[in-house]
Design an enzyme around this catalytic site. Sequence first.
Site, short mmCIF file in Angstrom:
data_model
loop_
_atom_site.label_atom_id
_atom_site.label_comp_id
_atom_site.label_asym_id
_atom_site.label_seq_id
_atom_site.Cartn_x
_atom_site.Cartn_y
_atom_site.Cartn_z
N LEU A 127 0.84 -1.20 0.00
CA LEU A 127 0.00 0.00 0.00
C LEU A 127 0.88 1.25 0.00
CD1 LEU A 127 -2.60 -1.27 2.63
CD2 LEU A 127 -2.80 -1.28 0.13
N PRO A 128 0.29 2.42 -0.31
CA PRO A 128 1.13 3.62 -0.43
C PRO A 128 1.88 4.03 0.84
CG PRO A 128 -1.02 3.98 -1.46
CD PRO A 128 -1.10 2.66 -0.74
N LYS A 166 7.51 11.20 0.16
CA LYS A 166 7.07 10.55 1.41
C LYS A 166 8.26 9.86 2.09
CE LYS A 166 6.09 6.41 1.17
NZ LYS A 166 5.75 5.02 1.01
N LYS A 216 15.41 0.33 4.72
CA LYS A 216 14.81 0.79 3.46
C LYS A 216 14.83 2.32 3.38
CE LYS A 216 12.09 1.26 -0.11
NZ LYS A 216 12.61 1.12 -1.46
N THR A 259 6.51 0.79 2.05
CA THR A 259 7.50 1.57 2.79
C THR A 259 6.75 2.50 3.73
OG1 THR A 259 8.95 1.53 0.85
CG2 THR A 259 9.48 3.12 2.58
#
Length: 298
Positions: free
Chosen positions: A64-65, A248, A173, A98
């Site tokens: 998901l975003p 983001k 990450k 992420t």
Amino acid sequence: MNIAFIGLGNMGAPMASNLVKAGHSVTVFDLVESAIQALESEGASRAESAEAAARGVEVIISMLPAGAHVKGLYLGRDGAPGLLDVLDGKPLLIDASTISPDDARTVGAAAAERGLSYLDAPVSGGVGGARAGTLTFIVGGDAAGFEQARPVLEAMGKNIFHAGETGAGQVAKICNNMLLGILMSGTAEALALGVKNGMDPAVLSEIMKQSSGGNWALNVYNPWPGVMEGSAASRDYQGGFLTDLMAKDLGLAWELALGSKSSVPMGSQARNLFALHSAQGHGGLDFSSIQKLYRAGE
Ligand code: NAD
């Protein structure tokens, strides 16, 4: 294995597709109907909700975003129950999005309270890596869950790392993507400088690739249109890894730096560049379109 896959965007769709090709029985859900239909045509089963997709499966994967979507999915939002409230059985939970390490730990702790294993497993390698099944998975969580996840992740990726406890996958990450943001903007800056001084961008790219400026952004994701066949830059920056998602991730790096009293001047600069680029209306383009910021006025 019976697997539920939630979130069929630029990354999730090819990842779910590779699970189907590897012979897994995959049930998919996304908020976008056409995304579900595309996976259905590749042999996945459709579900009308995340809860329905998750019913009776051994593994749930989400892609998901951002953190709000992941917390909404597992913990619920606006009074509606989350997956953790309605799950039957004890599926392994793998979130490949992420998100912030704190959000991952929050979901991980709620899962552990219900006796479930949750892994944060963000990926690197881009849409190309997702399609080719060569992603790098950077996994946080307990060792038993990691070993259980390994064969599933191997159907979608080539390098599978155990970074440490829950949240460690996200920390690694975020560090990686902060570096990527710096490298992409630096590469775009160097190309723009060379072209303004008469260089052919393809010739300059080839020289820097074979010199000490070589880096992933330059070598496999060249931001100048027409230099690299198949790159996002060569298809008008459509698809790929969106500017808004890079902004983001650089925001997540900034939060992580604040929380740990770390100094990230280069990361902050990159964050500002991508935020400005997004504010100028390019949030929905691939992040290599940061090149446009250096070509304003051409
Ligand atoms: P995307 O925006 O293309 O896809 C996200 C998908 O999630 C969309 O199809 C959306 O409809 C769906 N979605 C949102 N909320 C949902 C919900 N509640 N239930 C079901 N579906 C829902 O994003 P992406 O590029 O696939 O990236 C996904 C994640 O992976 C992000 O966290 C991103 O930072 C990370 N990532 C992306 C790349 C890349 O190259 N695109 C590379 C590495 C990591």
